[in-house]
Design a protein around this motif. Structure first.
Motif, mmCIF file in Angstrom:
data_model
loop_
_atom_site.group_PDB
_atom_site.id
_atom_site.type_symbol
_atom_site.label_atom_id
_atom_site.label_comp_id
_atom_site.label_asym_id
_atom_site.label_seq_id
_atom_site.Cartn_x
_atom_site.Cartn_y
_atom_site.Cartn_z
ATOM 1 N N LEU A 44 0.825 -1.211 0.000
ATOM 2 C CA LEU A 44 0.000 0.000 0.000
ATOM 3 C C LEU A 44 0.862 1.267 0.000
ATOM 4 N N TRP A 48 0.527 3.957 -3.175
ATOM 5 C CA TRP A 48 0.101 5.338 -2.975
ATOM 6 C C TRP A 48 1.273 6.289 -2.787
ATOM 7 N N LEU A 51 2.184 8.061 -5.956
ATOM 8 C CA LEU A 51 1.261 9.159 -6.234
ATOM 9 C C LEU A 51 1.692 10.423 -5.499
ATOM 10 N N ASP A 101 2.868 -1.837 -10.141
ATOM 11 C CA ASP A 101 1.870 -2.390 -9.215
ATOM 12 C C ASP A 101 1.436 -3.791 -9.654
ATOM 13 N N TYR A 107 -0.400 -6.281 -5.040
ATOM 14 C CA TYR A 107 -1.565 -5.403 -4.969
ATOM 15 C C TYR A 107 -2.784 -5.991 -5.678
ATOM 16 N N PRO A 131 -5.308 4.687 -8.247
ATOM 17 C CA PRO A 131 -4.170 5.591 -7.973
ATOM 18 C C PRO A 131 -3.675 6.322 -9.220
ATOM 19 N N CYS A 134 -6.208 9.033 -10.105
ATOM 20 C CA CYS A 134 -6.093 10.106 -9.101
ATOM 21 C C CYS A 134 -4.841 10.942 -9.356
#
Length: 519
Positions: A44, A48, A51, A101, A107, A131, A134
């Motif tokens: 995780l 993230w 990002l 990923d 993941y 992700p 985003c």
């Protein structure tokens, strides 16, 4: 932008089933060893964390760019170009993050282990891209002050808020790709989950692939209608401009369902053509383009988009995709065969072969597709200048013109000086109103400065135009011949391999025979 998002969704379809071995090369490799990152917390953090890192870099460079623009007007073009390049690199980093990923972490397995996500087949796969999507939204959010100080300073809607700008990009760059491709991913997952049922009822082992292909073709053909709804569009109202453009369509033999105004609230000066089928083919002209340009310039831009249709560029792009798939399949098949020769240095795992196959797509599309696309854009530029060329009964060229000075040349599809000047003026307005430095290079379109020099050169040299058009015809014939050769080699290869031949026989020939027997 659209291509990058499409690649992100394509990665979901390429992602190998089962645990992936990142570097499974050599006889000592274990085909089901754990990915590099398997701890849930670290997974995780990795997903993230990328990002956050991209957002921080984007914010720092946005501040740097704004300070440079506010401090001095000298070097503005260089500063804006550098900002666009960094934004491209950051978007590319997000895309590579999707691949990381999928292939380097657990993941996907983590999402698949959540039973509540399995209610809808394919939902875990789509969530993998959250992700990435985003990240794109964050880049747009952070880029707004730079766009406001460059592009919107020339726009009647320069008071647009940040939320308006981000929503505009989501609609025009993300949703138009994400919605149809997302539905294909859901279809892919559904056909996989109900694979046995489809095979039993359709009596062919290729039933899931056939269903997926039919859905993909249907979505592709219907995508112009979807685009018309996602983007805010209305028909171009009756009037002198619509009459002029419809007459142009009749003159060049172009069939379209509708000419649409593309409502961007003054943010974008652009035009587009969408749709293979005439009944679902639309030509879109943005609102700012209609406001900022003269009728002759609008006609030239319209002619550029019409040129893509007349010269079948979309079909040749699809043909390029087929050729690239044949090349990648050939590379992967070659590596698979080499892995069976018993030499340790050539022992690639199936997963490693898939990664090599995906990797080979990058130079094929990054180099050859961009090179081909730029030539097609130049051919469309010639078409745009041709549509702005004075015709019989209109005022003669206002400039010395090697085409119209010799009347027999007028039907030779050459570039008239007046038509070139009109289209060049339209290009300059596109650059200014969109905040694009005129010398900034583009992967698919070349720089606007180069396109201006190109048209200027052609308008003074009919022989140069003929040579260029001949080279474009060579590219198209090269694609056709390459595709035919690839298909013939594939057919011969399949025929000489009993396993493939029996699979084709069971999947295609036997179902056709049963169909004729029943009839």
């Amino acid at each position: 932008m659209h291509l990058q998002i499409a690649i992100a969704f394509a990665l979901l379809l390429w992602w190998p089933e089962g645990e992936f071995t990142p570097f499974a090369i050599g006889s000592q490799s274990t085909p089901h060893s754990a990915p590099l990152i398997s701890n849930t917390a670290w997974v995780l953090a990795f997903v993230w964390g990328k990002l956050v890192a991209v957002a921080l870099v984007a914010q720092l460079f946005s501040w740097f760019t704004i300070n440079r623009l506010n401090r001095s007007l000298i070097g503005t073009t260089k500063t804006i170009t550098r900002f666009h390049r960094v934004s491209f690199i950051l978007r590319l980093a997000l895309l590579l993050g999707v691949a990381a990923d999928l292939f380097l972490t657990t993941y996907p397995r983590l999402l698949e282990s959540q039973n509540w996500l399995k209610i809808i087949p394919g939902l875990p796969q789509l969530i993998i891209l959250i992700p990435y999507l985003c990240g794109l939204i964050l880049i747009w959010w952070i880029a707004y002050p730079v766009e406001q100080s460059t592009r919107f300073s020339f726009s009647p809607m320069r008071k647009w808020g940040r939320n308006d700008y981000v929503i505009f990009n989501i609609r025009h760059h993300m949703l138009i790709v994400a919605l149809p491709l997302g539905f294909i991913v859901l279809t892919y997952a559904t056909t996989n989950e109900y694979k046995n049922w489809l095979i039993d009822h359709l009596k062919t082992p290729w039933a899931p692939e056939v269903m997926l292909g039919l859905v993909a073709v249907a979505i592709f053909l219907a995508s112009p209608v979807l685009l018309r709804r996602i983007w805010s569009t209305t028909p171009l109202p009756d009037g002198p401009l619509r009459t002029k453009l419809l007459k142009l369509c009749n003159r060049i033999g172009l069939r379209v369902a509708e000419i649409l105004i593309w409502h961007t609230d003054g943010v974008m000066v652009n035009a587009a053509v969408v749709g293979l089928v005439p009944r679902m083919r639309y030509i879109l002209l943005s609102d700012t383009l209609l406001e900022a340009m003269t009728e002759d310039e609008i006609e030239a831009v319209f002619g550029h988009e019409a040129g893509h249709v007349r010269h079948h560029h979309i079909q040749f792009f699809l043909l390029f995709a087929v050729v690239s798939m044949l090349v990648v399949s050939g590379i992967m098949e070659l590596l698979s065969n080499m892995s069976g020769f018993g030499y340790p240095q050539w022992q690639f795992s199936p997963e490693a072969i898939e990664v090599i196959g995906i990797g080979s797509i990058i130079p094929i599309w990054g180099i050859f597709f961009g090179w081909m696309s730029r030539r097609f854009e130049q051919q469309a530029d010639i078409a745009g200048a041709g549509c702005a060329t004075p015709t019989e009964g209109e005022t003669r060229c206002s400039l010395p013109c090697v085409v119209h000075d010799e009347p027999e040349r007028q039907s030779a599809n050459l570039v008239c000086a007046t038509g070139a000047r009109i289209f060049i003026n339209a290009l300059r307005k596109v650059a200014t109103l969109n905040g694009i430095p005129i010398a900034e290079r583009s992967w698919r379109h070349s720089s606007i400065a180069y396109r201006i020099r190109f048209l200027t050169a052609l308008s003074g040299d009919p022989k140069l135009t003929s040579r260029f058009l001949k080279s474009v015809r060579g590219i198209k014939w090269g694609l056709i011949v390459s595709c035919l050769i690839g298909l013939i080699i594939s057919a011969i290869y399949i025929w000489h391999h009993p396993g493939y031949r029996s699979e084709v026989t069971k999947s295609l020939i036997e179902p056709i025979q049963r169909l004729f027997q029943q009839s």
